[in-house]
Motif scaffolding. Structure first.
Motif, PDB file in Angstrom:
ATOM      1  N   LYS A  39       0.811  -1.218   0.000  1.00  0.00           N
ATOM      2  CA  LYS A  39       0.000   0.000   0.000  1.00  0.00           C
ATOM      3  C   LYS A  39       0.848   1.273   0.000  1.00  0.00           C
ATOM      4  CE  LYS A  39      -3.920   2.155   2.299  1.00  0.00           C
ATOM      5  NZ  LYS A  39      -4.765   2.080   1.085  1.00  0.00           N
ATOM      6  N   PHE A  40       1.952   1.265   0.774  1.00  0.00           N
ATOM      7  CA  PHE A  40       2.719   2.501   0.957  1.00  0.00           C
ATOM      8  C   PHE A  40       4.027   2.547   0.166  1.00  0.00           C
ATOM      9  CE2 PHE A  40       0.349   1.856   4.983  1.00  0.00           C
ATOM     10  CZ  PHE A  40      -0.527   2.933   4.865  1.00  0.00           C
ATOM     11  N   GLY A  41       4.347   1.491  -0.535  1.00  0.00           N
ATOM     12  CA  GLY A  41       5.564   1.502  -1.343  1.00  0.00           C
ATOM     13  C   GLY A  41       6.565   0.454  -0.855  1.00  0.00           C
ATOM     14  N   ASN A  64      14.714   8.116   7.008  1.00  0.00           N
ATOM     15  CA  ASN A  64      16.006   8.733   7.315  1.00  0.00           C
ATOM     16  C   ASN A  64      15.841  10.259   7.437  1.00  0.00           C
ATOM     17  OD1 ASN A  64      17.408   6.249   7.125  1.00  0.00           O
ATOM     18  ND2 ASN A  64      17.386   6.426   4.888  1.00  0.00           N
ATOM     19  N   VAL A  65      16.423  10.825   8.480  1.00  0.00           N
ATOM     20  CA  VAL A  65      16.340  12.271   8.710  1.00  0.00           C
ATOM     21  C   VAL A  65      17.391  12.974   7.840  1.00  0.00           C
ATOM     22  CG1 VAL A  65      16.480  14.121  10.419  1.00  0.00           C
ATOM     23  CG2 VAL A  65      15.539  11.880  11.054  1.00  0.00           C
ATOM     24  N   VAL A  69      14.574  16.778   1.518  1.00  0.00           N
ATOM     25  CA  VAL A  69      13.890  15.525   1.179  1.00  0.00           C
ATOM     26  C   VAL A  69      13.856  15.335  -0.325  1.00  0.00           C
ATOM     27  CG1 VAL A  69      11.726  14.255   1.292  1.00  0.00           C
ATOM     28  CG2 VAL A  69      12.483  15.624   3.257  1.00  0.00           C
ATOM     29  N   ARG A  70      14.355  14.210  -0.786  1.00  0.00           N
ATOM     30  CA  ARG A  70      14.298  13.871  -2.210  1.00  0.00           C
ATOM     31  C   ARG A  70      13.279  12.755  -2.477  1.00  0.00           C
ATOM     32  NH1 ARG A  70      20.730  13.801  -3.962  1.00  0.00           N
ATOM     33  NH2 ARG A  70      21.172  15.993  -3.416  1.00  0.00           N
ATOM     34  N   ASP A  71      13.106  11.873  -1.489  1.00  0.00           N
ATOM     35  CA  ASP A  71      12.156  10.761  -1.621  1.00  0.00           C
ATOM     36  C   ASP A  71      11.337  10.698  -0.336  1.00  0.00           C
ATOM     37  OD1 ASP A  71      10.720   8.447  -1.954  1.00  0.00           O
ATOM     38  OD2 ASP A  71      12.407   7.238  -2.665  1.00  0.00           O
ATOM     39  N   GLU A  75      12.490   9.261   3.299  1.00  0.00           N
ATOM     40  CA  GLU A  75      13.181  10.386   3.943  1.00  0.00           C
ATOM     41  C   GLU A  75      12.185  11.338   4.609  1.00  0.00           C
ATOM     42  OE1 GLU A  75      17.065  10.721   0.969  1.00  0.00           O
ATOM     43  OE2 GLU A  75      15.357  12.093   0.716  1.00  0.00           O
ATOM     44  N   ILE A  76      12.675  12.068   5.631  1.00  0.00           N
ATOM     45  CA  ILE A  76      11.891  13.083   6.330  1.00  0.00           C
ATOM     46  C   ILE A  76      12.809  14.257   6.650  1.00  0.00           C
ATOM     47  CG2 ILE A  76      12.291  12.035   8.587  1.00  0.00           C
ATOM     48  CD1 ILE A  76       9.535  13.027   9.452  1.00  0.00           C
ATOM     49  N   SER A  77      12.293  15.468   6.537  1.00  0.00           N
ATOM     50  CA  SER A  77      13.127  16.639   6.807  1.00  0.00           C
ATOM     51  C   SER A  77      13.411  16.761   8.292  1.00  0.00           C
ATOM     52  CB  SER A  77      12.425  17.907   6.306  1.00  0.00           C
ATOM     53  OG  SER A  77      11.259  18.155   7.069  1.00  0.00           O
TER      54      SER A  77
END
Length: 469
Positions: A39-41, A64-65, A69-71, A75-77
């Motif tokens: 569902k989420f990838g 990953n912090v 953010v590119r993905d 990833e999360i800012s």
């Protein structure tokens, strides 16, 4: 996310199917993990946990912090991460609980299928482990149905297969009949564990004796070897560690009661109980009973023996259609050749008559030659004069003349090169299909071919002992 039925499902599966609770919980967690990835990838990193207190599944997504953010899936800012955890830094991995995954009916159905598949796999593993430990034991079940000629036997927790090859000839089981059999093998297949049974294995006979004779269970009596032709006849070799106990009598029982129970289970199969001996000669004589043996020549290197019997004992030694000698070969682990003394003497006399056609070969010389394997004129012509000199206690020149005379006679073509063949010389020959229990080897049925000439050669030394003239 609340699933009010999860706790009840876990409890029901554990109770009804006997599966450990931890295995079921693990299956549920794995099922929703797969569903979350779909569902989420699939490139995301997820973790599922069963919360027993709330009876629900918690799904965490790890990101990953990073500064930029590119993905968004992985990833999360840093700013967004600090709202969740003030101590987080760039490069850390943060677990974010998905509060409302909004699983569709299809998602839930997929998870349900995975759960039940995992449960079925766990059941198969449990059954496999349980019955794998029972390999080599007797089991009892109920005949349920026939599939392609094989009987499906209900053992309670699982079904077993009794193939048509493992059924005693003449047996006819109907659905509902009780079946006792030897558990030969448990193998894992795509459809789960396959439990294989046998009623024709010699080990089935062994286990029946172990069950009927308390002395065997106690270790006072040992079964050394067993051989069967299912439904017809069997031989079993036993010995006792206590000299005061007769192993044969203990296995027979009072008025034959013990062995009769086994005979009834084997559909009337005749059973010969033989006393085992470390002396191969004595053991072979017992194995070939009821025939009386005149002499036995054992060849340890080739694991074979040549047995000489009188004419009136020949049929007893061979048995009906060679049954007695075959079972004896299986019981002892030796290839056995049964040879009639009178036929052997007849063959030797023909060889002597063949050799004395040569000038200079007397009856006495021919006797010695035959005893050393020179059965025809051609053997003499191909011999080495120096070797003959040792055998005949003659000079090399005299032996060279005999060889030359044989060669000239063959060239002239006025003599019979070979004595007339006697197909009855070796009356029976049997190769053991397995080594009995003496070496615990797997058994594969293989009739093997008789090697008459080898038997004759190995009996050369016996000819003199029998004073054949």
């Amino acid at each position: 996310m609340n699933f009010s039925e999860l706790g009840r499902v876990i409890e029901t599966l554990g109770k009804d199917r006997g599966i450990d609770r931890a295995i079921i919980v693990k299956a549920i967690e794995q099922a929703f993990l797969v569903t979350a990835r779909k569902k989420f990838g699939i490139q995301g990193e997820y973790e599922t946990r069963y919360n027993e207190a709330d009876d629900d599944i918690e799904i965490y997504q790890y990101k990953n912090v990073v500064e930029t953010v590119r993905d968004a899936i992985v990833e999360i800012s840093l700013n967004d991460a600090k709202e969740l955890d003030e101590d987080v830094e760039v490069g850390d991995q943060l677990g974010i609980k998905i509060e409302n995954p909004n699983f569709t009916r299809v998602d839930v159905q997929t998870a349900r299928q995975i759960i039940f598949q995992k449960v079925r796999d766990a059941e198969r593993e449990i059954l496999f482990s349980e019955f794998k430990h029972k390999e080599g034991d007797l089991v009892t079940g109920i005949a349920r149905r026939y599939e392609r000629g094989n009987i499906i036997v209900d053992l309670g927790k699982a079904d077993a297969v009794l193939s048509r090859r493992e059924i005693i000839p003449g047996e006819n089981f109907k659905p509902g009949d009780r079946i006792q059999a030897y558990l030969t093998d448990v193998v894992m297949t795509n459809r789960g564990p396959e439990i294989r049974l046998s009623r024709t294995s010699p080990l089935f006979l062994v286990k029946l004796f172990e069950m009927e004779v308390p002395e065997i269970q106690e270790g006072t009596i040992e079964i050394k070897s067993a051989a069967r032709e299912p439904g017809q006849r069997a031989k079993i070799a036993v010995t006792s560690v206590d000299r005061e106990i007769d192993p044969v009598g203990a296995c027979v029982g009072m008025k034959g009661s013990r062995v009769q129970n086994i005979v009834n289970e084997l559909q009337g199969e005749k059973i010969d109980i033989v006393k085992y001996s470390d002396d191969v000669d004595s053991f072979a004589r017992a194995a070939l009973a009821p025939s009386e043996i005149s002499n036995i020549q054992i060849n340890g290197e080739e694991n074979s023996m040549d047995v000489v019997v009188d004419e009136d004992q020949l049929s007893l030694a061979i048995g009906r259609r060679g049954q007695n000698v075959r079972l004896a070969a299986m019981l002892t682990g030796f290839k056995i050749n049964i040879i009639s003394k009178s036929k052997l003497q007849e063959r030797v006399n023909k060889s002597v008559a063949n050799l004395i056609q040569i000038d200079g070969v007397t009856d006495a010389i021919a006797q010695v030659l035959v005893q050393n394997g020179f059965m025809a004129v051609g053997d003499l012509a191909a011999a080495d004069a120096s070797e003959l000199a040792v055998l005949l206690a003659m000079s090399t020149d005299e032996c060279a003349k005999l060889v030359s005379a044989a060669t000239d006679a063959i060239a002239a073509g006025n003599i019979q090169l070979q004595p007339s063949e006697d197909e009855d010389l070796v009356s029976a020959s049997a190769v053991p299909a397995y080594k009995g229990l003496l070496e615990n080897n797997e058994r594969e049925e293989d009739e093997g071919e008789s090697k008459f000439s080898e038997a004759e050669k190995r009996l050369r030394e016996e000819l003199a002992a029998f004073k054949i003239k």
